[in-house]
Design an enzyme around this catalytic site. Structure first.
Site, mmCIF file in Angstrom:
data_model
loop_
_atom_site.group_PDB
_atom_site.id
_atom_site.type_symbol
_atom_site.label_atom_id
_atom_site.label_comp_id
_atom_site.label_asym_id
_atom_site.label_seq_id
_atom_site.Cartn_x
_atom_site.Cartn_y
_atom_site.Cartn_z
ATOM 1 N N GLY A 286 7.562 -4.655 -9.283
ATOM 2 C CA GLY A 286 8.581 -4.932 -10.312
ATOM 3 C C GLY A 286 8.038 -3.843 -11.455
ATOM 4 N N GLU B 40 1.073 -10.592 -11.742
ATOM 5 C CA GLU B 40 0.320 -9.879 -10.547
ATOM 6 C C GLU B 40 -1.139 -9.754 -10.842
ATOM 7 O OE1 GLU B 40 4.245 -7.460 -8.841
ATOM 8 O OE2 GLU B 40 2.653 -6.352 -10.079
ATOM 9 N N HIS C 222 -3.604 0.235 -1.905
ATOM 10 C CA HIS C 222 -3.036 -1.014 -1.885
ATOM 11 C C HIS C 222 -3.703 -2.031 -1.007
ATOM 12 C CE1 HIS C 222 -0.223 -4.466 -2.026
ATOM 13 N NE2 HIS C 222 0.296 -3.777 -3.321
ATOM 14 N N ARG D 99 -6.564 -4.494 -7.924
ATOM 15 C CA ARG D 99 -6.499 -3.752 -6.829
ATOM 16 C C ARG D 99 -7.871 -3.150 -6.183
ATOM 17 N NH1 ARG D 99 -0.721 -0.955 -7.180
ATOM 18 N NH2 ARG D 99 0.473 -3.030 -7.280
ATOM 19 N N HIS E 73 -2.248 4.231 -1.549
ATOM 20 C CA HIS E 73 -0.684 3.707 -2.108
ATOM 21 C C HIS E 73 -0.739 4.441 -3.509
ATOM 22 C CE1 HIS E 73 2.271 0.848 -3.182
ATOM 23 N NE2 HIS E 73 1.687 0.592 -4.463
ATOM 24 N N ARG F 282 -5.047 1.680 -11.449
ATOM 25 C CA ARG F 282 -3.768 1.580 -12.145
ATOM 26 C C ARG F 282 -3.328 0.188 -12.016
ATOM 27 N NH1 ARG F 282 1.374 0.353 -10.191
ATOM 28 N NH2 ARG F 282 0.927 1.004 -8.065
ATOM 29 N N SER G 185 3.475 1.536 -12.664
ATOM 30 C CA SER G 185 3.801 2.930 -12.518
ATOM 31 C C SER G 185 5.218 3.107 -12.505
ATOM 32 C CB SER G 185 3.619 2.857 -10.706
ATOM 33 O OG SER G 185 4.096 1.774 -10.061
#
Length: 530
Positions: free
Chosen positions: A51, A120, A238, A284, A345, A380, A385
């Site tokens: 999202g 997340e 990722h 991540r 990723h 990130r 993004s």
């Protein structure tokens, strides 16, 4: 499209969410041409499942979003850029809602915000607005529908940019040379403003969640034109890409862990709490390194992401794409854990820009994953993004519309093919493609050493010599152009990694395991930059 000169006011290279969003905004007042090297719908944007992050809940705050981004970025984010993006996120979301993007609606009674928000890794609040688990595809298709309605927008799918054109008189960008992939003819596109929205470079790695188009074209072209690049050592892996022989590049969204998914070893043991207090909701870089360590320690091919404690109806409602894709290869995620591995990723670095999307070369802009804005730092934050692409599309629009259109009076030379021939064999291109990606995976991956980086630098230099010689002697095609760009970008990644004598965020070097007190970005400048 013929080999003759094509003229436009704004040339946008790339048809992802950043490029299409900008095209729609500018089409009211400008003639716009959008180039896509594959189909118009094929970009990394459509594979974004999770999202878009934005402060939409009254219990959340801009300050919290800023702090979460800074924390994930390991103190290397530019605070001004982070705040700029967070403050403009709500406007970007409101524009998408107005355009008709089918975001998932809230299920609670009388919620403070009518759309469902998820959480997340790295986020302290629920602030991810999404369209089930196919947000990128939903936004992309909505924007593409709007783009096709505009008579001021010319769409050129299956056209790949070869190089930017610099004015010999004013040292500004005045367009680009473009390859028609069907006819294999190269022609110049003259433009008053050129925008690189061509995505990242994760295809440099053997295993990636990205489509084949992610070959760093914009970064390579901008570098050759004299632009600086920044933080190229930070390539995000990722943590959870589906590990299955029939489907090895499908991404399992961060939102699965956000909604309660637990990473486990083959024996069912949850392991993330040993690495971080946030366990499965850690950023991540931490999760990817943890999985990499567990795989090496136990000699296993993958770990498992288990969300089978949720009901089938819940999973089919929240993750319809993931549920169907896993079911297709024989995995029922309501009953079985998902086998996953890390995969390249996202390119956190890129072409250096300011907060207007402007690069070092006048009249050249860069937006989206191809740009280095200072937002992402050393890692990130999830779902920042698509947000960055949308916010900087608006920033570029504002800059272009406030700029004077300077006439281009000089003659642009035709592309010279008089001294090249058709390649008799393609084995060099095929072999170098494979070797480059294996070198990057083996030596410039999740965990690095000085020796590995030096070895990678030498191997890539040798590959570049072969590739550049082949480029000068033979007729162009997209495979050769992508390989040339990717080899250059890989060399920039390695050079940046060699300059960073510490471990920070996505860059982890066993020879320099500590993090320095002072965080500094890695900026590289072309030798011929004026």
């Amino acid at each position: 499209m013929s080999s003759s000169l094509h003229q436009t006011q704004v040339l946008i290279i790339g048809s992802g969410i950043a490029g299409l969003s900008l095209a729609i905004k500018l089409a009211k007042n400008y003639q716009v041409t959008v180039l896509a090297k594959a189909s118009l719908a094929e970009s990394s944007s459509i594979y974004a499942q999770g999202g878009i992050a934005a402060v939409l809940d009254p219990f959340d705050s801009i300050e919290a979003h800023v702090n979460d981004t800074l924390n994930a970025g390991a103190d290397l984010c530019e605070t001004e850029a982070v705040r700029f993006v967070a403050q403009n996120a709500r406007q970007a979301i409101d524009e998408l809602i107005t355009l008709g993007v089918p975001f998932s609606v809230a299920t609670e009674d009388s919620p403070p915000f009518p759309f469902h928000l998820t959480q997340e890794g790295g986020h302290s609040h629920r602030r991810i607005i999404h369209a089930a688990d196919h947000t990128g595809r939903s936004v992309q298709s909505t924007l593409l529908d709007r783009v096709k309605e505009h008579k001021n927008i010319t769409l050129l799918p299956n056209h790949m940019t070869v190089d930017l054109i610099k004015s010999r008189e004013s040292k500004r960008c005045i367009g680009a040379y473009v390859l028609n992939k069907t006819t294999r003819q190269v022609f110049p596109v003259q433009a008053n403003f050129t925008v690189l929205a061509s995505g990242g470079a994760s295809k440099a790695y053997l295993y990636t969640s990205n489509p084949d188009t992610s070959t760093g074209d914009g970064i390579a072209m901008a570098w050759r034109a004299g632009c600086r690049v920044g933080n190229m050592e930070f390539n995000q892996f990722h943590p959870t890409c589906l590990f299955h022989p029939q489907d090895r590049s499908f991404l399992i969204s961060e939102a699965v862990r956000g909604e309660g998914g637990i990473l486990k070893l083959p024996n069912g043991e949850a392991f993330m709490a040993r690495y971080d207090a946030r366990a499965d909701l850690a950023p991540r870089d931490i999760v990817a390194r943890a999985i990499d360590q567990e795989m090496k320690t136990h000699g296993i091919d993958c770990v498992y992401l288990d969300i089978s404690h949720k009901t089938k109806d819940y999973l089919k409602q929240h993750f319809p794409t993931i549920y169907a894709r896993c079911k297709k290869v024989g995995i029922d995620i309501s009953k079985q854990p998902i086998p996953v591995v890390p995969a390249a990723h996202y390119t956190c670095g890129g072409i250096v820009t300011n907060l207007k999307g402007e690069t070092d070369l006048p009249q050249l802009y860069a937006i989206g994953e191809t740009a280095y804005t200072g937002l992402h730092g050393a890692n990130r934050l999830a779902s920042n993004s698509l947000l960055e692409g949308l916010v900087f599309a608006e920033a570029a629009r504002e800059s272009i519309e406030s700029s004077e259109i300077s006439p281009i009076n000089e003659t642009i030379r035709a592309w010279d093919t008089s001294r090249v021939s058709e390649a008799r064999e393609r084995i060099l291109v095929t072999h170098d493609w494979d070797e480059l990606r294996r070198v990057m995976w083996d030596y410039v991956g999740i965990v690095r050493t000085d020796k590995r980086l030096n070895r990678a630098a030498q191997r890539i230099r040798n590959l570049q010599k072969e590739i550049n010689e082949f480029y000068r002697q033979h007729r162009l095609d997209s495979d050769l152009l992508e390989l040339r760009n990717l080899a250059l970008v890989a060399s920039l990644m390695v050079a940046s990694a060699q300059k960073r004598k510490e471990s920070r965020g996505l860059h982890y070097n066993l020879d320099h395991p500590k993090t320095k007190r002072r965080a500094k970005p890695t900026l590289l400048k072309p030798k011929n930059f004026e």
